[in-house]
Design an enzyme around this catalytic site. Structure first.
Site, short mmCIF file in Angstrom:
data_model
loop_
_atom_site.label_atom_id
_atom_site.label_comp_id
_atom_site.label_asym_id
_atom_site.label_seq_id
_atom_site.Cartn_x
_atom_site.Cartn_y
_atom_site.Cartn_z
N GLU A 25 0.66 -1.36 -0.05
CA GLU A 25 0.01 -0.07 -0.02
C GLU A 25 0.82 1.30 -0.12
O GLU A 25 1.80 1.29 0.91
CB GLU A 25 -0.87 0.00 1.11
CG GLU A 25 -1.72 1.41 1.24
CD GLU A 25 -2.84 1.39 2.59
OE1 GLU A 25 -2.68 2.30 3.16
OE2 GLU A 25 -3.14 0.23 2.91
N GLU A 30 -2.56 11.47 3.17
CA GLU A 30 -3.72 11.10 4.33
C GLU A 30 -3.79 12.39 5.24
O GLU A 30 -2.66 12.93 5.40
CB GLU A 30 -3.43 9.90 5.10
CG GLU A 30 -3.76 8.72 4.37
CD GLU A 30 -3.31 7.53 5.31
OE1 GLU A 30 -4.65 6.74 5.60
OE2 GLU A 30 -2.27 7.18 5.53
#
Length: 145
Positions: A25, A30
């Site tokens: 990932e 974020e």
């Protein structure tokens, strides 16, 4: 990205082959709540399952402009993944020599995911008074040599 208590917008990629975390990932961006930073991170069997997230470091943060669009960049190479925010290099995750498995699954195909999550274990509870909240995306570009 509008800020709000419990807002967790993200732009990320997950490996197209196999299961997580073995497939890898790459968190391009974020943001938590109304912070003025974005998190950029990699996850893999090596960093998540084995917990080897300091050698090499699995992520970093970079300052963002909360009142405007920001440009998030990931450059993927056979031996590293480099991260940038607004053309400022935040960190590079290298492929290293190690006896441990799953350190660098980032040389395979990935899917791109754009998400606006509300609430969660990392970001906390949502404050309904802060809603609605949106993540606006002006453009997405993909280049391949």
């Amino acid at each position: 990205m509008q800020g709000a208590t419990g807002a967790w917008p993200a732009i990320w990629m997950v490996g197209a082959e196999g299961s997580w975390p073995e497939s890898g990932e790459i968190d391009i961006m974020e943001r938590l709540n109304d912070e003025d930073i974005a998190y950029q991170t990699v996850h893999s069997y090596y960093t998540y399952t084995l917990g080897l997230d300091e050698n090499p470091p699995k992520g970093s943060t970079g300052k963002i402009n909360k009142a405007d669009y920001n440009v998030y960049t990931v450059e993927m190479y056979p031996d590293s993944v480099a991260f940038f925010i607004n053309n400022n290099h935040t960190f590079t995750y290298p492929h290293i020599e190690t006896q441990e498995e799953g350190q660098f699954p980032f040389d395979k195909p990935f899917y791109l995911i754009l998400s606006m999550q509300l609430g969660g274990s990392w970001v906390g509870e949502v404050d309904p008074q802060d809603l609605p909240v949106e993540m606006w995306i002006d453009w997405i570009r993909f280049y391949q040599k």
